[in-house]
Design an enzyme around this catalytic site. Structure first.
Site, PDB file in Angstrom:
ATOM      1  N   VAL A   1       0.638   2.767  13.087  1.00 21.52           N
ATOM      2  CA  VAL A   1       1.923   2.160  13.434  1.00 21.52           C
ATOM      3  C   VAL A   1       3.033   3.135  13.069  1.00 21.52           C
ATOM      4  CG1 VAL A   1       3.450   0.163  13.142  1.00 21.52           C
ATOM      5  CG2 VAL A   1       0.980  -0.119  12.927  1.00 21.52           C
TER       6      VAL A   1
ATOM      7  N   ASP B   1      -7.574 -12.737  10.564  1.00 18.39           N
ATOM      8  CA  ASP B   1      -7.586 -11.657   9.576  1.00 18.39           C
ATOM      9  C   ASP B   1      -6.281 -11.696   8.761  1.00 18.39           C
ATOM     10  OD1 ASP B   1      -8.661  -9.504   8.252  1.00 18.39           O
ATOM     11  OD2 ASP B   1      -7.953  -8.015   9.702  1.00 18.39           O
TER      12      ASP B   1
HETATM   13  N1  ADE Z   1       4.081  -2.015   9.819  1.00 13.62           N
HETATM   14  C1  ADE Z   1       3.206  -2.616  10.650  1.00 13.62           C
HETATM   15  N2  ADE Z   1       3.844  -3.322  11.578  1.00 13.62           N
HETATM   16  C2  ADE Z   1       5.167  -3.184  11.337  1.00 13.62           C
HETATM   17  C3  ADE Z   1       6.349  -3.705  11.944  1.00 13.62           C
HETATM   18  N3  ADE Z   1       6.271  -4.499  13.006  1.00 13.62           N
HETATM   19  N4  ADE Z   1       7.539  -3.371  11.414  1.00 13.62           N
HETATM   20  C4  ADE Z   1       7.578  -2.563  10.330  1.00 13.62           C
HETATM   21  N5  ADE Z   1       6.524  -2.054   9.718  1.00 13.62           N
HETATM   22  C5  ADE Z   1       5.321  -2.366  10.216  1.00 13.62           C
END
Ligand code: ADE
Length: 428
Positions: free
Chosen positions: A25, A132
């Protein structure tokens, strides 16, 4: 010359926010609006194939819009990668806060737990299960409200990877229901509620209810579900935790039962949350309506489009195929005041609060629903001399709850609805 940031479609890619089992991410910024997003990058070849199930699950996720669930904005794909553009949540993980500050007090824990349950309930009502739920998936926004991430992504995590193994239960089993570990198949709703029970325990105790460095001992502890509560663990939530951590999914506490629990009901957090997608976040606060002395005539287009849908309640109120309809219309030859007073009587009987101003009326629920308080606006318009069109539309709250209200209203208002000659003769 300025160095160009890597780009995916209209998004400039920035630093890594996190790395999971099947995806990375990263922070992303929309090139034109400057708005921040999180972009989940999935390597296609790490999954055997992006099959139908994944595609179906992604399209369902696009329909999920809730203040406590991370919103999926769009999905882009290249030959080798799938990019999920997600709402950016800037306050970090809830569990980093627990690691830093230790266990929470009862009110803080309740507020987070209520937000978690509201988000879970909303997704379950749409047939989406998390499967999960764990600390990494509970993010905080900058106002300290929970946003659940990865809802509906279980199809991805249950894919068979190149190593030939199913990865459903890899990672930490501390939050996983016993029936999920059995591998004999399980239902999504009770499995998610088990994880919510573990999360509630962690919020209040600052430690896990089941833990062991030896995996098979840990499995046994989870199967037995015997939990130690320290003497200062509060009594109200203790009962909730015990009922949620019931090893039998059939007798485990349901969302309905959580809502009815006294400890859960105190200080409902939905009141403090201000980013619900309706205009009215406070259920019983009523804004004055504009004073119009007569029903406003509809324009020709509105009349034709309504007439073409038929003028009976069954056609106008409930479009059976369209569960997302936020509006209902019907015609009546009854005087507008009579129409509104019938709707008012009916809504009041159902426990709604009503505010009338001439030919408009607001109907507000006094109990929070899945997406805050259901609120609706009713307007009466004159379409021909002595023929009135009644429009009821949702302005806040959950669309499925609006549909239930419509269905109840349908039964209650049959008498005042204008019907065509054919309908009266029973042809239609
Ligand atoms: N880490 C994983 N998903 C996220 C999100 N939507 N916003 C910020 N950090 C994240």
């Amino acid at each position: 010359m300025a160095v160009q940031r890597p780009r995916v479609g209209m998004y400039e890619i920035g630093r890594t926010l996190g790395e999971g089992r099947f995806a990375k991410v990263k922070l992303a910024r929309h090139k034109e609006t400057g708005e921040l997003f999180a972009i989940k990058i999935i390597e296609k070849d790490r999954l055997k194939k992006v099959n139908k199930m994944v595609k179906r699950e992604i399209s369902t996720m696009k329909l999920i819009k809730h203040p406590h669930v991370v919103r999926l904005v769009e999905v882009l794909a290249s030959k080798k990668k799938v990019y999920m553009i997600l709402e950016y949540v800037g306050g970090g993980e809830l569990f980093d806060k627990i690691v830093e500050d230790g266990k929470l007090n009862e009110n803080e824990a309740r507020r987070y737990f209520q937000q978690l349950i509201h988000g879970v309930d909303y997704c379950h009502s749409r047939g989406v299960y998390h499967r999960d739920l764990k600390p990494e998936n509970l993010l905080l926004d900058t106002k300290g409200n929970i946003k659940i991430s990865d809802f509906g992504l279980s199809a991805l995590s249950q894919q068979q990877w190149d190593d030939g193994l199913f990865h459903t239960t890899c990672g930490t089993p501390n939050y996983v229901a016993p029936e999920v570990m059995d591998g004999k198949g399980y239902e999504g709703a009770p499995a998610d509620l088990w994880s919510c029970g573990v999360i509630l325990y962690v919020l209040l105790a600052g430690s896990l209810p089941f833990n062991d460095s030896n995996l098979s001992t840990l499995y046994q502890k989870i199967q037995k579900a015997s939990i130690n509560f320290s003497p200062n663990f509060p009594a109200g939530p203790q009962e909730l935790v015990k009922r949620l951590l019931d090893p039998n999914p059939k007798t485990r506490m349901t969302i309905q039962e959580i809502h009815e629990h006294e400890w859960f009901q105190a200080h409902n957090s939905i009141l403090e949350c201000d980013d619900l997608d309706g205009r009215f976040t406070n259920g019983c606060e009523i804004t004055e309506l504009q004073d119009t002395s007569r029903p406003v005539p509809m324009n020709a287009f509105e009349i034709i489009s309504t007439l073409s849908q038929g003028l009976d309640l069954s056609g106008l109120f409930v479009e059976k195929e369209d569960l997302c309809k936020k509006e209902a219309k019907f015609a009546s030859v009854y005087p507008p005041r009579e129409i509104l007073s019938r709707i008012e009587d009916f809504a009041t009987q159902l426990g709604y609060k009503v505010k009338k101003a001439n030919y408009k009326m607001k109907i507000l629920s006094c109990k929070p629903g899945r997406k805050g308080f259901l609120s609706m606006l009713t307007e009466v318009m004159e379409v021909a001399p002595s023929l009135f069109m009644v429009d009821i539309h949702k302005v806040g709250g959950d669309t499925l709850e609006f549909r239930d209200f419509q269905q109840q209203l349908y039964t209650g208002l049959k008498e005042i609805v204008w019907k065509t000659e054919e309908e009266l003769a029973g042809v239609c």
